[in-house]
Write a protein that holds these residues in place. Sequence first.
Motif, PDB file in Angstrom:
ATOM      1  N   ASP A  50       0.637  -1.370  -0.323  1.00 49.85           N
ATOM      2  CA  ASP A  50      -0.072   0.014  -0.260  1.00 49.85           C
ATOM      3  C   ASP A  50       1.083   1.400  -0.165  1.00 49.85           C
ATOM      4  N   ARG A  69       1.449   4.050  -3.320  1.00 50.08           N
ATOM      5  CA  ARG A  69       1.297   5.789  -3.211  1.00 50.08           C
ATOM      6  C   ARG A  69       2.109   6.413  -3.476  1.00 50.08           C
ATOM      7  N   ALA A  83      -2.182  -2.724  -9.923  1.00 51.24           N
ATOM      8  CA  ALA A  83      -2.032  -1.509  -9.060  1.00 51.24           C
ATOM      9  C   ALA A  83      -1.155  -0.742 -10.362  1.00 51.24           C
ATOM     10  N   GLN A 140      -3.443   0.650 -13.093  1.00 51.33           N
ATOM     11  CA  GLN A 140      -5.114   1.065 -13.175  1.00 51.33           C
ATOM     12  C   GLN A 140      -4.361   2.308 -11.975  1.00 51.33           C
ATOM     13  N   ALA A 182      -2.855   3.261  -8.988  1.00 49.19           N
ATOM     14  CA  ALA A 182      -4.464   3.426  -7.781  1.00 49.19           C
ATOM     15  C   ALA A 182      -3.484   2.421  -7.188  1.00 49.19           C
ATOM     16  N   ALA A 183      -3.758   2.470  -5.714  1.00 46.42           N
ATOM     17  CA  ALA A 183      -3.373   2.202  -4.940  1.00 46.42           C
ATOM     18  C   ALA A 183      -3.941   1.021  -4.017  1.00 46.42           C
ATOM     19  N   SER A 184      -5.289   0.796  -4.354  1.00 45.91           N
ATOM     20  CA  SER A 184      -6.610   0.650  -3.668  1.00 45.91           C
ATOM     21  C   SER A 184      -6.173  -1.483  -4.268  1.00 45.91           C
ATOM     22  N   PRO A 185      -5.448  -1.731  -4.853  1.00 47.33           N
ATOM     23  CA  PRO A 185      -5.354  -3.324  -4.995  1.00 47.33           C
ATOM     24  C   PRO A 185      -4.512  -3.757  -3.795  1.00 47.33           C
ATOM     25  N   GLY A 220      -5.440  -3.047  -0.892  1.00 46.87           N
ATOM     26  CA  GLY A 220      -6.542  -3.556  -0.152  1.00 46.87           C
ATOM     27  C   GLY A 220      -7.171  -4.161  -0.240  1.00 46.87           C
ATOM     28  N   GLU A 221      -7.505  -4.340  -1.603  1.00 48.05           N
ATOM     29  CA  GLU A 221      -8.321  -5.343  -1.724  1.00 48.05           C
ATOM     30  C   GLU A 221      -7.644  -6.580  -1.533  1.00 48.05           C
ATOM     31  N   ARG A 268      -7.055  -8.210   1.617  1.00 50.69           N
ATOM     32  CA  ARG A 268      -9.138  -8.773   2.478  1.00 50.69           C
ATOM     33  C   ARG A 268      -8.763  -9.995   1.775  1.00 50.69           C
TER      34      ARG A 268
END
Length: 198
Positions: free
Chosen positions: A95, A99, A165, A168, A170-173, A175-176, A179
């Motif tokens: 993460d 970022r 990531a 995209q 994006a940093a969201s991968p 966190g996904e 999970r």
Amino acid sequence: MPAASAAHEAMRGQLLDAAEQVFYSRGIQAVNMNELRAAAELPLRRIYQLFPSKDDLVVAFLRRRHDRMMAAIAKYGADAQSPRLRVLAIFDYLDEWFREPDFRGCPWMNAYGELGPTNPAVAAEVRHHQRAFRKLVTGIVTEAGFGVDVANAVYLLVEGAVATAAVQHAASPAGEARRGAEMLLASDRPPTRRIGTR
């Protein structure tokens, strides 16, 4: 350390810093030696004294980045309060990495995509990274008491997060994928002991 050796190491570090910045941001083949000279603020003669070829410089940049990444992941897990959290700390590292303003995906896959099929030295360095990184990730999972199948799945979640990531931006991968790892660990009866206890 003698002054000459210290100066040599300082210039080597200066060159590797510049190489990492321009190769990672623009691509290896897109950067010529004159551009690298300008970025490193070193004469070409000195650059070739430090690294006889561009391939040597690419391998050294990848190896240094590998060493730094492995140490960073180990540091993230060092303060974890349980084996499960040590596993999940890998995704916390991802993460933070995703970022970073200059994040451009996996340096090793980028290098392999550009050079690997025709450059044995770069291909070997990429394989070295992949083997060592897989061993690190799966080792963290199995040392925490989880099964080999779960360890391999966590590793693939990590690799998938990096690739996603990059595409995209994006940093969201991270966190996904974290999970997903939490679900895998829960399904494998995670140990409850704290790190350092028996």
